[in-house]
Scaffold this active site. Structure first.
Site, short mmCIF file in Angstrom:
data_model
loop_
_atom_site.label_atom_id
_atom_site.label_comp_id
_atom_site.label_asym_id
_atom_site.label_seq_id
_atom_site.Cartn_x
_atom_site.Cartn_y
_atom_site.Cartn_z
N CYS A 376 0.95 -1.12 0.06
CA CYS A 376 0.01 -0.03 -0.02
C CYS A 376 0.95 1.35 0.20
O CYS A 376 0.30 2.60 0.18
CB CYS A 376 -1.01 -0.07 1.19
SG CYS A 376 -0.10 -0.28 2.65
N GLU A 410 -1.98 1.34 -4.80
CA GLU A 410 -1.60 -0.01 -4.14
C GLU A 410 -0.65 -0.51 -5.57
O GLU A 410 -0.90 -0.32 -6.40
CB GLU A 410 -2.65 -0.93 -4.06
CG GLU A 410 -3.84 -0.48 -3.09
CD GLU A 410 -3.22 -0.90 -1.54
OE1 GLU A 410 -2.94 -1.77 -1.50
OE2 GLU A 410 -3.73 -0.16 -0.49
#
Length: 421
Positions: A376, A410
């Site tokens: 992330c 992401e």
């Protein structure tokens, strides 16, 4: 006000990652005190500029690596989000202005300067449907309205919904009666929270169902209120498909559903509620997964049972503790029923927090032939890859647009052990 540049629009969206909003100037924040609300809040969707914004975020993500780690010859596999109604969860402040109550978001630097939210186009259709209905319910009775300061929505693609109402007071039987009546009328589950108090009407979770290639039935995931869940259901499904592909093939065009089950085993660190575990376990002989959160471990075990996954064991350990155990370190009580020597671990999947794995866990991962790294934070992914790429090459790189119209992106990398001459 002149139109904002793409970079400014992305920057002004940064606080949305935590459910907050940022007015674009101090002048805009001061203007909010007028009636009606006039502050500019960057929660609007921008389909016309979506492609440009995603290209810019992708370029920024790749820039963290440099050509030595991620050469231009390694393409980016790009997974786009729906342009609206993509967020399955959302949090709103509840603001009271005399007799009037409304949803609001605030800049974290100006928490007393609310910006009214009438609609939230990024939210799922179910959240957008429920927002005015819940607001009407809580403003119709003082029992539900009094000292209510936040409303959290958790939904699924199939319409399951939990609404959490947070209060600056203790909740009593009168609140329970009115909240239960609201629950029945709206067809939702309701949770009331106050200091050291949680009242659940009727359940505190939703069940998401996802189509995963290779599974005959939809894969179901129990998602607990208050625990981490993937916010963008469409992207979450694409991440599962990519991770399954990367676990077994360097080629993104290979049909994973046609591949035979590996005779070797799979390890996952930071498994959460089993999101990736369940999708990847059928590709391997056995699977070992770790997670430190007790509630997440319980949810993962439930999800495995519900999906018929029988070749996976979850240990409630940190990544560092499992590394120590596999290296013959101290004995851990939570591993007493798990024979680590019975595993032939070749492939590892990691999905660490934003801080990344760090040097010690990265060094541990270099022993595996294949590393599937879900991140992330592209910056910490690139940092960890400096260690991993001493023994491995990045064979595939992907970006997943979980949070459109924000700077967040992401990413995923497949690293394969270098061959020796």
């Amino acid at each position: 006000m002149p139109p904002l540049s793409l970079t400014t629009r992305l920057a002004s969206s940064r606080a949305l990652l935590r459910g907050r909003a940022v007015p674009t100037s101090s002048r805009a924040r001061r203007a909010f005190r007028a009636t009606p609300c006039t502050a500019r809040l960057d929660v609007d969707i921008r389909p016309a500029s979506y492609d440009d914004e995603l290209r810019e975020k992708t370029a920024q993500a790749r820039a963290w690596f440099g050509p030595a780690l991620l050469p231009a010859s390694t393409p980016t596999e790009t997974f786009e989000s729906a342009r609206e109604s993509f967020r399955m969860r959302a949090e709103f402040k509840i603001w009271h202005d005399g007799p009037r109550t409304y949803y609001a978001m605030c800049d974290s630097d100006a928490p007393k300067d609310p910006v009214e939210i009438v609609d939230f186009p990024m939210a799922s259709e179910r959240i957008r449907e429920l927002m005015p209905l819940v607001l009407k319910e809580v403003t119709a009775t003082e029992t539900l309205r009094r000292k209510l300061f936040q409303a959290n929505f958790l939904t699924t693609t199939t319409g399951d919904a939990v609404v959490s109402l947070l209060y600056h007071r203790q909740l009593d039987d009168a609140w329970r009666a009115d909240a239960d009546a609201m629950r029945t009328r709206l067809g939702i589950d309701v949770i009331g929270r106050a200091r050291k108090q949680k009242l659940t009407l009727d359940k505190d979770f939703v069940v998401e169902r996802v189509r995963v290639d290779g599974f005959r039935d939809l894969v179901s995931y129990k998602q607990l209120e208050g625990s981490f869940t993937q916010p963008n259901a469409g992207i979450a499904a694409q991440m599962l498909a990519w991770a399954r592909s990367a676990a077994v093939s360097d080629d993104p065009n290979v049909d994973v559903s046609s591949t035979s089950t590996s005779t070797r085993d799979f390890l996952e660190l930071y498994c959460g509620n089993g999101h990736f575990t369940i999708a990847l376990a059928p590709l391997f002989r056995k699977c070992l997964a770790t997670e430190i959160s007790k509630t997440s471990v319980s949810a993962a075990q439930n999800n495995m049972r519900e999906n018929g996954i029988e070749n996976c064991v979850i240990a409630r350990l940190s990544a560092e503790e499992l590394c120590d155990a596999l290296d013959g370190g101290r004995e851990y009580t939570r591993l007493k029923d798990i024979d680590l020597t019975s595993y032939d671990l070749q492939t590892i999947l990691v999905d660490p927090p934003r801080a990344g794995m760090g040097e010690s866990v990265s060094n541990f991962c270099t022993r595996f032939d294949r590393i599937v790294y879900i991140s992330c934070n592209p910056e910490t992914l690139a940092r960890d890859c400096e260690t991993l790429c001493q023994t491995h090459d990045i064979k595939r790189f992907a970006v997943f647009d979980q949070f459109p119209y924000t700077p967040h992106l992401e990413s995923g990398a497949l690293l394969v052990k270098k061959t020796t001459a």
